[in-house]
Design a protein around this motif. Sequence first.
Motif, PDB file in Angstrom:
ATOM      1  N   LEU A 114       0.817  -1.210   0.000  1.00 26.33           N
ATOM      2  CA  LEU A 114       0.000   0.000   0.000  1.00 26.33           C
ATOM      3  C   LEU A 114       0.853   1.263   0.000  1.00 26.33           C
ATOM      4  N   TYR A 115       0.439   2.197  -0.828  1.00 25.50           N
ATOM      5  CA  TYR A 115       1.031   3.531  -0.888  1.00 25.50           C
ATOM      6  C   TYR A 115      -0.093   4.543  -0.745  1.00 25.50           C
ATOM      7  N   TYR A 116       0.202   5.641  -0.063  1.00 28.52           N
ATOM      8  CA  TYR A 116      -0.802   6.686   0.149  1.00 28.52           C
ATOM      9  C   TYR A 116      -0.266   8.016  -0.366  1.00 28.52           C
ATOM     10  N   ILE A 117      -1.110   8.719  -1.107  1.00 30.31           N
ATOM     11  CA  ILE A 117      -0.779  10.051  -1.609  1.00 30.31           C
ATOM     12  C   ILE A 117      -1.869  10.996  -1.128  1.00 30.31           C
ATOM     13  N   MET A 118      -1.456  12.058  -0.439  1.00 32.57           N
ATOM     14  CA  MET A 118      -2.412  13.045   0.080  1.00 32.57           C
ATOM     15  C   MET A 118      -1.935  14.447  -0.263  1.00 32.57           C
ATOM     16  N   THR A 119      -2.874  15.304  -0.577  1.00 28.94           N
ATOM     17  CA  THR A 119      -2.548  16.714  -0.820  1.00 28.94           C
ATOM     18  C   THR A 119      -3.522  17.593  -0.040  1.00 28.94           C
ATOM     19  N   SER A 120      -3.030  18.774   0.345  1.00 32.64           N
ATOM     20  CA  SER A 120      -3.885  19.717   1.072  1.00 32.64           C
ATOM     21  C   SER A 120      -3.414  21.141   0.848  1.00 32.64           C
ATOM     22  N   ALA A 121      -4.342  22.054   0.965  1.00 31.13           N
ATOM     23  CA  ALA A 121      -4.014  23.472   0.875  1.00 31.13           C
ATOM     24  C   ALA A 121      -3.228  23.905   2.107  1.00 31.13           C
ATOM     25  N   GLU A 122      -3.598  23.380   3.241  1.00 32.71           N
ATOM     26  CA  GLU A 122      -2.931  23.742   4.490  1.00 32.71           C
ATOM     27  C   GLU A 122      -1.601  23.003   4.623  1.00 32.71           C
ATOM     28  N   ALA A 123      -0.704  23.612   5.364  1.00 31.47           N
ATOM     29  CA  ALA A 123       0.608  23.008   5.568  1.00 31.47           C
ATOM     30  C   ALA A 123       0.863  22.659   7.034  1.00 31.47           C
ATOM     31  N   ASP A 124      -0.168  22.759   7.877  1.00 29.84           N
ATOM     32  CA  ASP A 124       0.002  22.440   9.287  1.00 29.84           C
ATOM     33  C   ASP A 124       0.420  20.984   9.461  1.00 29.84           C
ATOM     34  N   GLU A 125       1.137  20.729  10.535  1.00 29.06           N
ATOM     35  CA  GLU A 125       1.676  19.391  10.770  1.00 29.06           C
ATOM     36  C   GLU A 125       0.591  18.309  10.839  1.00 29.06           C
ATOM     37  N   ASP A 126      -0.554  18.628  11.455  1.00 28.02           N
ATOM     38  CA  ASP A 126      -1.599  17.614  11.652  1.00 28.02           C
ATOM     39  C   ASP A 126      -2.689  17.621  10.579  1.00 28.02           C
ATOM     40  N   THR A 127      -2.494  18.362   9.513  1.00 25.23           N
ATOM     41  CA  THR A 127      -3.494  18.511   8.457  1.00 25.23           C
ATOM     42  C   THR A 127      -3.964  17.175   7.880  1.00 25.23           C
ATOM     43  N   MET A 128      -3.081  16.230   7.772  1.00 25.64           N
ATOM     44  CA  MET A 128      -3.402  14.980   7.081  1.00 25.64           C
ATOM     45  C   MET A 128      -3.648  13.803   8.017  1.00 25.64           C
ATOM     46  N   ASP A 129      -3.688  14.046   9.298  1.00 24.89           N
ATOM     47  CA  ASP A 129      -3.850  12.955  10.261  1.00 24.89           C
ATOM     48  C   ASP A 129      -5.130  12.158  10.033  1.00 24.89           C
ATOM     49  N   GLY A 130      -6.248  12.832   9.794  1.00 25.31           N
ATOM     50  CA  GLY A 130      -7.529  12.145   9.596  1.00 25.31           C
ATOM     51  C   GLY A 130      -7.545  11.323   8.320  1.00 25.31           C
ATOM     52  N   THR A 131      -6.986  11.870   7.252  1.00 24.14           N
ATOM     53  CA  THR A 131      -6.931  11.147   5.979  1.00 24.14           C
ATOM     54  C   THR A 131      -6.064   9.908   6.110  1.00 24.14           C
ATOM     55  N   LEU A 132      -4.896  10.073   6.712  1.00 23.19           N
ATOM     56  CA  LEU A 132      -3.999   8.941   6.898  1.00 23.19           C
ATOM     57  C   LEU A 132      -4.633   7.887   7.810  1.00 23.19           C
ATOM     58  N   ALA A 133      -5.346   8.314   8.824  1.00 21.64           N
ATOM     59  CA  ALA A 133      -6.031   7.365   9.710  1.00 21.64           C
ATOM     60  C   ALA A 133      -7.077   6.559   8.941  1.00 21.64           C
TER      61      ALA A 133
END
Length: 181
Positions: A114-133
């Motif tokens: 498995l590989y995960y690719i995520m993008t977001s407008a925000e750059a905060d450290e926790d921005t992608m925690d929910g998506t990765l979870a």
Amino acid sequence: MKKVLILSGSPRKGGNSDILCDEFMKGALSTGASVEKIRVAEKKIAPCTGCYFCRKSGGRCALNDDMGDVLQKILDADVLVLSSPVYFYSVCAQLKAVIDRCVAKWTQIANKELYYIMTSAEADEDTMDGTLACFRGFAMCIDGYEEKGVLYGKGVADVGDVKNRPELMQIAYEMGESAGY
């Protein structure tokens, strides 16, 4: 030869996560891997209704849409790439519908890299925690899964912004290369 399936959740064709999927694909193709990218937004995939018809029908869903074909491709793949823009700190609805509809044959989905690719407008450290979870929650339901790579494409809002971030493009390409070997 490995079979790589990329599920691009971006509703925007040519959006930032979709562009990174294309770079991943280039890297995987360079190794001779068999690669298919599915733009989930271009498929008709309804959300799961929780009716559990699939339990009584050998994994066939009561909903008659494109998910049957997508699910078969998931089953056949050696490598699965989940890609999503971050919407309200979580995975986009288009890809979440695919993940939820995997319930029809979830016990048959096994031994995936498995590989995960995520993008977001925000750059905060926790921005992608929910998506990765969300991605990791899906993975935990797969027997014999192995998480091989995560790409955090933070701070890219407008379509194509990621093209101005060569380090992200390079990571996507290199992850694709490693997926193909």
